[in-house]
Design a protein around this motif. Structure first.
Motif, PDB file in Angstrom:
ATOM      1  N   PHE A  70       0.799  -1.100  -0.039  1.00 25.90           N
ATOM      2  CA  PHE A  70       0.081   0.083   0.066  1.00 25.90           C
ATOM      3  C   PHE A  70       0.751   1.313  -0.231  1.00 25.90           C
ATOM      4  N   ARG A  71       0.135   2.415  -0.297  1.00 26.84           N
ATOM      5  CA  ARG A  71       0.978   3.724  -0.308  1.00 26.84           C
ATOM      6  C   ARG A  71      -0.026   4.608   0.708  1.00 26.84           C
ATOM      7  N   ALA A  72       1.106   5.218   1.512  1.00 24.84           N
ATOM      8  CA  ALA A  72       0.569   6.168   2.437  1.00 24.84           C
ATOM      9  C   ALA A  72       1.888   6.808   2.730  1.00 24.84           C
ATOM     10  N   ASP A  73       1.904   8.106   3.046  1.00 20.96           N
ATOM     11  CA  ASP A  73       3.004   9.083   3.655  1.00 20.96           C
ATOM     12  C   ASP A  73       3.088   8.826   5.099  1.00 20.96           C
ATOM     13  N   LEU A  74       3.967   8.060   5.614  1.00 20.35           N
ATOM     14  CA  LEU A  74       4.214   7.780   6.939  1.00 20.35           C
ATOM     15  C   LEU A  74       5.638   8.508   7.422  1.00 20.35           C
ATOM     16  N   THR A  75       6.115   9.365   6.752  1.00 26.93           N
ATOM     17  CA  THR A  75       7.457  10.083   7.104  1.00 26.93           C
ATOM     18  C   THR A  75       7.168  10.584   8.621  1.00 26.93           C
ATOM     19  N   LYS A  76       6.162  11.041   8.961  1.00 28.49           N
ATOM     20  CA  LYS A  76       6.122  11.827  10.418  1.00 28.49           C
ATOM     21  C   LYS A  76       6.765  10.635  11.512  1.00 28.49           C
ATOM     22  N   TYR A  77       6.208   9.226  11.326  1.00 26.09           N
ATOM     23  CA  TYR A  77       6.228   8.348  12.073  1.00 26.09           C
ATOM     24  C   TYR A  77       7.838   7.673  12.374  1.00 26.09           C
ATOM     25  N   VAL A  78       8.435   7.908  11.050  1.00 26.41           N
ATOM     26  CA  VAL A  78       9.794   7.109  10.945  1.00 26.41           C
ATOM     27  C   VAL A  78      10.925   7.712  10.249  1.00 26.41           C
ATOM     28  N   ALA A  79      10.663   8.807   9.867  1.00 30.38           N
ATOM     29  CA  ALA A  79      12.121   9.459   9.356  1.00 30.38           C
ATOM     30  C   ALA A  79      13.031   9.638  10.407  1.00 30.38           C
ATOM     31  N   HIS A  80      12.645   9.940  11.627  1.00 26.57           N
ATOM     32  CA  HIS A  80      13.636  10.134  12.659  1.00 26.57           C
ATOM     33  C   HIS A  80      14.234   8.720  13.022  1.00 26.57           C
ATOM     34  N   ARG A  81      13.709   7.434  12.849  1.00 20.97           N
ATOM     35  CA  ARG A  81      14.037   6.351  13.184  1.00 20.97           C
ATOM     36  C   ARG A  81      14.108   5.291  12.138  1.00 20.97           C
ATOM     37  N   PRO A  82      14.890   5.667  10.845  1.00 18.16           N
ATOM     38  CA  PRO A  82      14.759   4.733   9.791  1.00 18.16           C
ATOM     39  C   PRO A  82      15.146   3.467   9.989  1.00 18.16           C
ATOM     40  N   SER A  83      14.225   2.535   9.241  1.00 20.28           N
ATOM     41  CA  SER A  83      14.611   1.128   9.193  1.00 20.28           C
ATOM     42  C   SER A  83      13.800   0.435   8.078  1.00 20.28           C
ATOM     43  N   ILE A  84      13.871  -0.663   7.792  1.00 19.07           N
ATOM     44  CA  ILE A  84      13.177  -1.225   6.803  1.00 19.07           C
ATOM     45  C   ILE A  84      11.886  -2.322   7.290  1.00 19.07           C
ATOM     46  N   LEU A  85      12.352  -2.651   8.519  1.00 18.58           N
ATOM     47  CA  LEU A  85      11.433  -3.746   9.323  1.00 18.58           C
ATOM     48  C   LEU A  85      10.956  -3.203  10.379  1.00 18.58           C
TER      49      LEU A  85
END
Length: 585
Positions: free
Chosen positions: A205-220
């Motif tokens: 799916f597509r959704a901009d979740l930048t605010k939740y994860v950009a400060h804690r980047p991961s792939i899983l």
């Protein structure tokens, strides 16, 4: 005499098939790759690309393109365990070698860092490079059957668009047609183990979740919630595909109840729970299910038919070993086929493919499935089995200040340590040892002893059967160049030092097109850092014979003074490895 339309026909355009076609084309072999579909993978599927696989891409000239398309190593970073993206975190692991404790091991072990490159990006790159290297590609072409004889394989194909059925003739056939391989079935090869042990639902799916994860980047991102607590892993998953706007949401489901509910309403409900945002809107790209397999083939070939990739090792994605092993199967097989086709090697060389790769397949199937089971200790920390809501109660107890909370937190630390065998297992990925007639053992070497945990840590060595260790040298322009960059490219390489003049003379005397020479210490390969000196395990006058796939085929530790003796030893080694007595003359 029967003629052959191609030297090698490859069925399947996945990581195994496309890498095989690419390598063979680069080696100057007439190769055709057929694929029943109209293009490559249409979903992300496999994604972790480990150091050894990137080394394969590097040798084949694909690494720069792969890096442009991939999520970089530093963004693979922390693997999170959290109640949701918006909710409280529970734990993190520094993964894929990015943490302070392991980053030095990964940088020292290879010139290549890991990548996160989804399969729907990897496959087009491999196909593009195969085509530009001269491979013939036929999409919308279905494999029907084959018959082999003493001189080749007659393959029946069908054009999907027109229905036309026809035959083509190849010297060898490679079955890279996936986990339901018809080539493998037709060849009479078998897979041993258990299929469809468990099941997982995936939603792209597509959704901009930048605010939740950009400060804690991961792939899983593992989501610990009662709403996704079914199955062996017992957690939901949010996997970053295109940071941070395209994702996979995954959860286990009970196969006894049939297929999962993929209605838009139910998918949206589950994704909102995993993200922790009740107002989230998403765009659903696709839905799918996959099944947990634990099976592998004990033998990969029969006569002129060779199988590899998912056809011969079937397992879940845990530990990220799937596409990596597929590409390495191809890299092992391609040069052997090329050498036999060109007359450099005897056909017995091809027996070494199954002998060398089948043990690796068995190993990675076991490792991937064990990685799933190793989530059980984590779930014990997160759950209270006696409560009405086990996860809610378990997380509350995990946070308590009393004795039970202390015990649970200690257990959590131990459980996270165990997960290093999934997320920081450089040894699993790099410590393979080839044992076959295509490797001449060192008669003076004692049995190898691993100083550190074999699964976690790479043990670089120049023992025959191991891959050539990476060390940074300095080229003629003053730039760093890896030892791995100075070997391979479809050729054998004799590696020696400045004092190994007899080996230099021997290579010149043997004078075959498939043998290169690398003198470490000379201009173009100076050991300025003395890194090679530290890990070579041979004297400066000694020699290593490195195969086209980077595996050390033979070594002489101390060297010989006489050039004639050097020539005789090297020629005998080549003859043994290539199953070709003419190489010793």
């Amino acid at each position: 005499m029967q003629t052959h339309d191609v030297d090698v026909l490859v069925v399947g355009a996945g990581p195994m098939g496309a890498t095989t076609a690419l390598a063979l084309a680069k080696y100057g072999v007439k190769v055709r790759m057929v694929n029943r579909y109209n293009w490559t993978a249409n979903t992300p599927r496999a994604h972790i690309t480990n150091q050894r696989a990137v080394e394969v891409l590097r040798d084949l000239g694909v690494e720069p393109d792969a890096r442009r398309e991939a999520t970089p190593w530093e963004w693979m970073g922390d693997t999170l365990f959290t109640t949701s993206f918006a909710g409280p975190e529970i734990a993190r692991i520094r993964t894929w070698g990015t943490g302070e404790k392991r980053i030095g091991d990964y940088l020292q072990g290879s010139p290549c860092t890991m990548l996160d490159l989804p399969q729907n990006k990897m496959e087009p790159l491999l196909v593009k490079h195969a085509a530009t290297s001269g491979a013939e590609l036929s999409f919308n072409t279905e494999y029907i059957s084959h018959d082999q004889d003493e001189t080749g394989v007659t393959v029946t194909l069908r054009e999907v668009g027109t229905g036309r059925v026809y035959q083509t003739r190849a010297r060898y056939l490679v079955g890279a047609d996936g986990a339901k391989s018809k080539v493998m079935d037709d060849a009479g090869l078998v897979v041993e183990g258990q299929l469809a042990r468990a099941a997982t639902a995936y939603v792209l799916f597509r959704a901009d979740l930048t605010k939740y994860v950009a400060h804690r980047p991961s792939i899983l991102y593992w989501i610990v919630t009662s709403n996704a607590a079914f199955g062996e892993i017992g957690m939901g998953l949010l996997r970053a595909i295109e940071p941070w706007k395209q994702w996979i949401a995954g959860w286990g489901f009970d196969m006894k109840n049939g297929e999962p509910d993929f209605s838009p309403e139910e998918v949206l409900r589950k994704v909102r729970i995993l993200v922790g945002d009740p107002d989230l809107e998403i765009e659903i790209d696709s839905t799918s299910v996959w099944y947990v397999n634990q099976a592998h083939a004990p033998v990969y070939s029969k006569g002129r038919v060779f199988c590899g990739g998912d056809a011969v090792h079937r397992h879940p994605p845990s530990s990220g070993l799937g596409s990596n092993t597929c590409m390495q199967d191809a890299f092992n097989l391609a040069w052997k086929l090329a050498y036999v086709v060109k007359g450099f090697a005897g056909e017995r060389l091809l027996d070494s493919y199954s002998l060398e790769r089948a043990p690796v397949g068995a190993q990675i199937v076991a490792r991937a499935n064990q990685s799933r089971l190793d989530y059980a200790p984590l779930n014990q920390c997160f759950r209270d089995p006696k409560a009405a809501d086990p996860v809610k109660s378990g997380l509350e107890k995990l946070a308590e200040p009393g004795p039970e909370g202390v015990a649970r937190r200690s257990a959590l630390a131990a459980a996270l340590e165990t997960k290093n065998t999934e997320f920081n297992a450089q040894g699993v990925e790099m410590n393979q040892r080839c044992v076959s007639a295509a490797v001449v053992p060192d008669p003076n070497a004692e049995e190898e002893v691993f100083i550190k945990d074999r699964q976690l840590y790479l043990q670089a060595t120049t023992r025959p059967g191991a891959k050539l260790p990476h060390a940074w040298l300095i080229d003629a322009a003053g730039s760093r160049v890896s030892t791995l960059d100075l070997v391979g490219k479809g050729k054998f390489t004799l590696v020696t030092g400045i004092d190994g003049r007899s080996w230099v003379d021997a290579v010149k005397e043997i004078s075959v097109s498939y043998l290169d020479l690398l003198v470490v210490g000379e201009i173009g390969a100076q050991d300025i850092y003395c890194n090679w000196h530290a890990i070579r395990e041979i004297d400066e006058a000694g020699a290593l014979l490195v195969r086209p796939d980077g595996v050390i085929a033979w070594r002489n530790k101390s060297g010989v003074a006489d050039s004639k003796v050097a020539k005789r030893e090297l020629a005998h080694a080549l003859a043994a490895v290539l199953s070709n007595e003419q190489a010793s003359q």
